[in-house]
Write an enzyme that holds these catalytic residues in place. Structure first.
Site, PDB file in Angstrom:
ATOM      1  N   ASN A  78       0.828  -1.206   0.000  1.00 23.27           N
ATOM      2  CA  ASN A  78       0.000   0.000   0.000  1.00 23.27           C
ATOM      3  C   ASN A  78       0.863   1.257   0.000  1.00 23.27           C
ATOM      4  O   ASN A  78       1.973   1.258   0.538  1.00 23.27           O
ATOM      5  CB  ASN A  78      -0.925   0.009   1.229  1.00 23.27           C
ATOM      6  N   HIS A 122       5.875  -0.496  -2.699  1.00 21.56           N
ATOM      7  CA  HIS A 122       5.435   0.215  -3.902  1.00 21.56           C
ATOM      8  C   HIS A 122       5.459   1.724  -3.745  1.00 21.56           C
ATOM      9  O   HIS A 122       4.868   2.438  -4.552  1.00 21.56           O
ATOM     10  CB  HIS A 122       4.026  -0.237  -4.309  1.00 21.56           C
ATOM     11  N   CYS A 161       8.402  20.548 -10.891  1.00 19.41           N
ATOM     12  CA  CYS A 161       9.504  20.675  -9.920  1.00 19.41           C
ATOM     13  C   CYS A 161       9.824  22.162  -9.702  1.00 19.41           C
ATOM     14  O   CYS A 161      10.000  22.914 -10.665  1.00 19.41           O
ATOM     15  CB  CYS A 161      10.740  19.955 -10.484  1.00 19.41           C
ATOM     16  N   SER A 194      -4.754  -9.642  -2.949  1.00 18.81           N
ATOM     17  CA  SER A 194      -5.217 -10.658  -3.904  1.00 18.81           C
ATOM     18  C   SER A 194      -4.061 -11.548  -4.356  1.00 18.81           C
ATOM     19  O   SER A 194      -4.256 -12.517  -5.075  1.00 18.81           O
ATOM     20  CB  SER A 194      -5.851  -9.975  -5.127  1.00 18.81           C
ATOM     21  N   ALA A 201     -10.067  -7.822   7.947  1.00 23.00           N
ATOM     22  CA  ALA A 201      -8.817  -7.637   8.695  1.00 23.00           C
ATOM     23  C   ALA A 201      -9.061  -6.903  10.010  1.00 23.00           C
ATOM     24  O   ALA A 201      -8.506  -7.268  11.059  1.00 23.00           O
ATOM     25  CB  ALA A 201      -7.835  -6.846   7.832  1.00 23.00           C
TER      26      ALA A 201
HETATM   27  C1  BV8 Z   1       8.526  -5.736 -11.437  1.00 21.34           C
HETATM   28  C2  BV8 Z   1       1.372   1.289  -8.011  1.00 21.34           C
HETATM   29  C3  BV8 Z   1      10.635  -6.214 -12.408  1.00 21.34           C
HETATM   30  C4  BV8 Z   1       1.285   2.130  -6.816  1.00 21.34           C
HETATM   31  C5  BV8 Z   1       1.215  -1.085  -8.159  1.00 21.34           C
HETATM   32  C6  BV8 Z   1       5.015  -7.604 -17.791  1.00 21.34           C
HETATM   33  C7  BV8 Z   1       5.884  -6.522 -17.811  1.00 21.34           C
HETATM   34  C8  BV8 Z   1       6.465  -6.035 -16.649  1.00 21.34           C
HETATM   35  C9  BV8 Z   1       6.187  -6.651 -15.438  1.00 21.34           C
HETATM   36  C10 BV8 Z   1       5.313  -7.702 -15.437  1.00 21.34           C
HETATM   37  C11 BV8 Z   1       4.737  -8.206 -16.589  1.00 21.34           C
HETATM   38  N1  BV8 Z   1       3.926  -9.246 -16.238  1.00 21.34           N
HETATM   39  C12 BV8 Z   1       3.978  -9.421 -14.909  1.00 21.34           C
HETATM   40  C13 BV8 Z   1       4.818  -8.514 -14.427  1.00 21.34           C
HETATM   41  C14 BV8 Z   1       5.156  -8.318 -13.090  1.00 21.34           C
HETATM   42  C15 BV8 Z   1       4.196  -7.235 -12.569  1.00 21.34           C
HETATM   43  C16 BV8 Z   1       2.975  -7.944 -12.049  1.00 21.34           C
HETATM   44  O1  BV8 Z   1       3.031  -8.546 -10.999  1.00 21.34           O
HETATM   45  N2  BV8 Z   1       1.860  -7.891 -12.789  1.00 21.34           N
HETATM   46  C17 BV8 Z   1       0.687  -8.628 -12.342  1.00 21.34           C
HETATM   47  C18 BV8 Z   1      -0.568  -7.776 -12.556  1.00 21.34           C
HETATM   48  C19 BV8 Z   1       0.631  -9.946 -13.071  1.00 21.34           C
HETATM   49  N3  BV8 Z   1       4.919  -6.586 -11.504  1.00 21.34           N
HETATM   50  C20 BV8 Z   1       5.602  -5.477 -11.745  1.00 21.34           C
HETATM   51  O2  BV8 Z   1       5.611  -4.864 -12.789  1.00 21.34           O
HETATM   52  C21 BV8 Z   1       6.423  -5.008 -10.551  1.00 21.34           C
HETATM   53  N4  BV8 Z   1       7.761  -4.745 -10.995  1.00 21.34           N
HETATM   54  O3  BV8 Z   1       8.171  -6.873 -11.548  1.00 21.34           O
HETATM   55  O4  BV8 Z   1       9.794  -5.286 -11.768  1.00 21.34           O
HETATM   56  C22 BV8 Z   1      10.370  -6.089 -13.887  1.00 21.34           C
HETATM   57  C23 BV8 Z   1      10.640  -4.890 -14.487  1.00 21.34           C
HETATM   58  C24 BV8 Z   1      10.441  -4.797 -15.877  1.00 21.34           C
HETATM   59  C25 BV8 Z   1       9.959  -5.894 -16.613  1.00 21.34           C
HETATM   60  C26 BV8 Z   1       9.643  -7.086 -15.953  1.00 21.34           C
HETATM   61  C27 BV8 Z   1       9.834  -7.177 -14.582  1.00 21.34           C
HETATM   62  C28 BV8 Z   1       5.843  -3.724  -9.994  1.00 21.34           C
HETATM   63  C29 BV8 Z   1       4.586  -4.065  -9.227  1.00 21.34           C
HETATM   64  C30 BV8 Z   1       4.039  -2.792  -8.567  1.00 21.34           C
HETATM   65  C31 BV8 Z   1       2.921  -2.285  -9.404  1.00 21.34           C
HETATM   66  N5  BV8 Z   1       2.347  -1.096  -8.773  1.00 21.34           N
HETATM   67  N6  BV8 Z   1       0.684   0.044  -7.758  1.00 21.34           N
HETATM   68  C32 BV8 Z   1      -0.170   2.525  -6.660  1.00 21.34           C
HETATM   69  O5  BV8 Z   1      -0.656   3.346  -7.472  1.00 21.34           O
HETATM   70  O6  BV8 Z   1      -0.789   2.001  -5.725  1.00 21.34           O
HETATM   71  S1  BV8 Z   1       0.436  -2.559  -7.880  1.00 21.34           S
HETATM   72  C33 BV8 Z   1      -1.081  -2.366  -7.166  1.00 21.34           C
HETATM   73  O7  BV8 Z   1      -1.524  -3.720  -6.922  1.00 21.34           O
HETATM   74  C34 BV8 Z   1      -1.027  -1.719  -5.787  1.00 21.34           C
HETATM   75  O8  BV8 Z   1       0.263  -1.328  -5.393  1.00 21.34           O
HETATM   76  C35 BV8 Z   1      -1.509  -2.830  -4.863  1.00 21.34           C
HETATM   77  O9  BV8 Z   1      -0.907  -2.743  -3.657  1.00 21.34           O
HETATM   78  C36 BV8 Z   1      -1.076  -4.019  -5.624  1.00 21.34           C
HETATM   79  C37 BV8 Z   1      -1.619  -5.342  -5.226  1.00 21.34           C
HETATM   80  O10 BV8 Z   1      -3.028  -5.236  -5.127  1.00 21.34           O
HETATM   81  P1  BV8 Z   1      -3.667  -5.609  -3.701  1.00 21.34           P
HETATM   82  O11 BV8 Z   1      -3.032  -4.756  -2.672  1.00 21.34           O
HETATM   83  O12 BV8 Z   1      -3.604  -7.072  -3.499  1.00 21.34           O
HETATM   84  O13 BV8 Z   1      -5.146  -5.097  -3.885  1.00 21.34           O
HETATM   85  P2  BV8 Z   1      -6.347  -5.858  -4.603  1.00 21.34           P
HETATM   86  O14 BV8 Z   1      -7.452  -4.864  -4.775  1.00 21.34           O
HETATM   87  O15 BV8 Z   1      -5.837  -6.626  -5.786  1.00 21.34           O
HETATM   88  O16 BV8 Z   1      -6.807  -6.949  -3.529  1.00 21.34           O
HETATM   89  C38 BV8 Z   1      -7.390  -6.535  -2.305  1.00 21.34           C
HETATM   90  C39 BV8 Z   1      -7.637  -7.801  -1.506  1.00 21.34           C
HETATM   91  O17 BV8 Z   1      -8.160  -7.446  -0.227  1.00 21.34           O
HETATM   92  C40 BV8 Z   1      -8.648  -8.735  -2.150  1.00 21.34           C
HETATM   93  O18 BV8 Z   1      -8.146 -10.052  -2.102  1.00 21.34           O
HETATM   94  C41 BV8 Z   1      -9.900  -8.591  -1.261  1.00 21.34           C
HETATM   95  O19 BV8 Z   1     -10.599  -9.822  -1.176  1.00 21.34           O
HETATM   96  C42 BV8 Z   1      -9.282  -8.262   0.067  1.00 21.34           C
HETATM   97  N7  BV8 Z   1     -10.106  -7.480   0.994  1.00 21.34           N
HETATM   98  C43 BV8 Z   1     -10.987  -6.477   0.684  1.00 21.34           C
HETATM   99  N8  BV8 Z   1     -11.492  -5.974   1.835  1.00 21.34           N
HETATM  100  C44 BV8 Z   1     -10.901  -6.634   2.870  1.00 21.34           C
HETATM  101  C45 BV8 Z   1     -10.012  -7.594   2.328  1.00 21.34           C
HETATM  102  N9  BV8 Z   1      -9.287  -8.427   3.104  1.00 21.34           N
HETATM  103  C46 BV8 Z   1      -9.420  -8.294   4.440  1.00 21.34           C
HETATM  104  N10 BV8 Z   1     -10.237  -7.397   5.034  1.00 21.34           N
HETATM  105  C47 BV8 Z   1     -10.990  -6.555   4.281  1.00 21.34           C
HETATM  106  N11 BV8 Z   1     -11.812  -5.683   4.895  1.00 21.34           N
END
Ligand code: BV8
Length: 243
Positions: A100, A117, A146, A188, A230
């Site tokens: 987060n 992140h 800037c 997730s 949570a």
């Molecule tokens: C990297 C920005 C090396 C900040 C975010 C193709 C090209 C390049 C990379 C990739 C590629 N294919 C895959 C990748 C890797 C990629 C990736 O993982 N993609 C995924 C989608 C497959 N990762 C990256 O690119 C990372 N860098 O790998 O670098 C590299 C470099 C170049 C080339 C290759 C590799 C960078 C990842 C960071 C991305 N930035 N955000 C912002 O604006 O916030 S990610 C974004 O998703 C947020 O940061 C967030 O934190 C993150 C994860 O999401 P979650 O936090 O899990 O949130 P979500 O809504 O999904 O789920 C919420 C959960 O809570 C649910 O399960 C729900 O059921 C639950 N819930 C809801 N309410 C409650 C609850 N649980 C409990 N209590 C509740 N009350």
């Protein structure tokens, strides 16, 4: 219902960590990413939180972050964040690894935090690379520039396709490798490399405790799974632990 087995593990645990995602901030009023009320109702994460999207339309990307800053600026830590901050004082070693960018763990009192992140209250000059704090809500101008050189500022966050800071990922891996217990709360588990961290804990013989309102791709590998919010489950575990 908290299994006695988990309480026994926790009573013996020396190193405990928690990996959090957007779900832990949901009860603070911050929309998650991929839920039905998701941040990306119109857009997909991968299309907006990317360097390409920013290069193409910095105004659109900054409008999205400006909107999120307004929501996050009003948000308060909930009982999930507060319990986690309390646990930093009761376990010999306790770390938060968060995906987060809302800063609510720090606001709740946690100190040992790795913000994988980035942080929504930090901006970075796209020319000089200098990182500054900017808490203007709303932003004075979109896109912000800037003050030193006039270049575009960008959010100091990690977008898709961008590498995480090597220090952060090494720190997160060291914490995960040495955790006796890792809680995985409100994520997730689809974004890497964060989603790989619980498997490091398991590989070293640590246990993984998942807390989520629904099952995820991690659930089959979790040693304990609590289906629920949570902000309710964490205090329940805490009261059993300190009961
Ligand atoms: C990297 C920005 C090396 C900040 C975010 C193709 C090209 C390049 C990379 C990739 C590629 N294919 C895959 C990748 C890797 C990629 C990736 O993982 N993609 C995924 C989608 C497959 N990762 C990256 O690119 C990372 N860098 O790998 O670098 C590299 C470099 C170049 C080339 C290759 C590799 C960078 C990842 C960071 C991305 N930035 N955000 C912002 O604006 O916030 S990610 C974004 O998703 C947020 O940061 C967030 O934190 C993150 C994860 O999401 P979650 O936090 O899990 O949130 P979500 O809504 O999904 O789920 C919420 C959960 O809570 C649910 O399960 C729900 O059921 C639950 N819930 C809801 N309410 C409650 C609850 N649980 C409990 N209590 C509740 N009350």
């Amino acid at each position: 219902m908290v299994p006695e087995e988990l309480i026994n593990f926790l009573r013996k645990a020396k190193k405990v960590s928690v990996l959090t995602g957007a779900g832990i901030s949901a009860e603070s009023g911050i929309p998650t990413f991929r839920g039905e009320d998701g941040l990306w109702k119109k857009y997909r994460a991968e299309e907006l939180a990317t360097p390409q999207a920013f290069a193409k339309d910095p105004v659109l990307v900054w409008e999205w972050y400006n909107w999120r800053r307004e929501i996050i600026g009003k948000a308060k830590p909930n009982m999930g964040h507060i319990t986690i901050a309390k646990w930093e004082k009761i376990f010999p070693s306790f770390w938060v690894i968060t995906q987060n960018i809302d800063g609510l763990h720090r606001l709740a009192g946690s100190k040992n935090i790795v913000e994988l992140h980035g942080n929504i209250w930090k901006v970075r000059c796209t020319r000089e690379g200098i990182v500054m704090e900017n808490r203007d809500v709303p932003l004075k101008e979109i896109p912000p520039k800037c003050e030193n050189c006039g270049a575009l500022l960008r959010p100091h966050v990690v977008w898709f396709g961008e590498s995480l800071s090597i220090e952060d990922i090494e720190m997160a891996e060291e914490i995960s490798n040495s955790s006796d217990v890792m809680f995985v709360v409100g994520t997730s588990s689809v974004v890497y490399p964060a989603a790989s961290l619980p498997f490091l804990t398991k590989r070293r013989g640590g246990i993984v405790v998942e807390i989520n309102i629904s099952e995820t791709t991690l659930t089959p590998y979790a040693d304990f799974f609590f289906k629920g919010k949570a902000g309710e489950i964490l205090p329940e575990i805490d009261s059993r632990l300190n009961g």
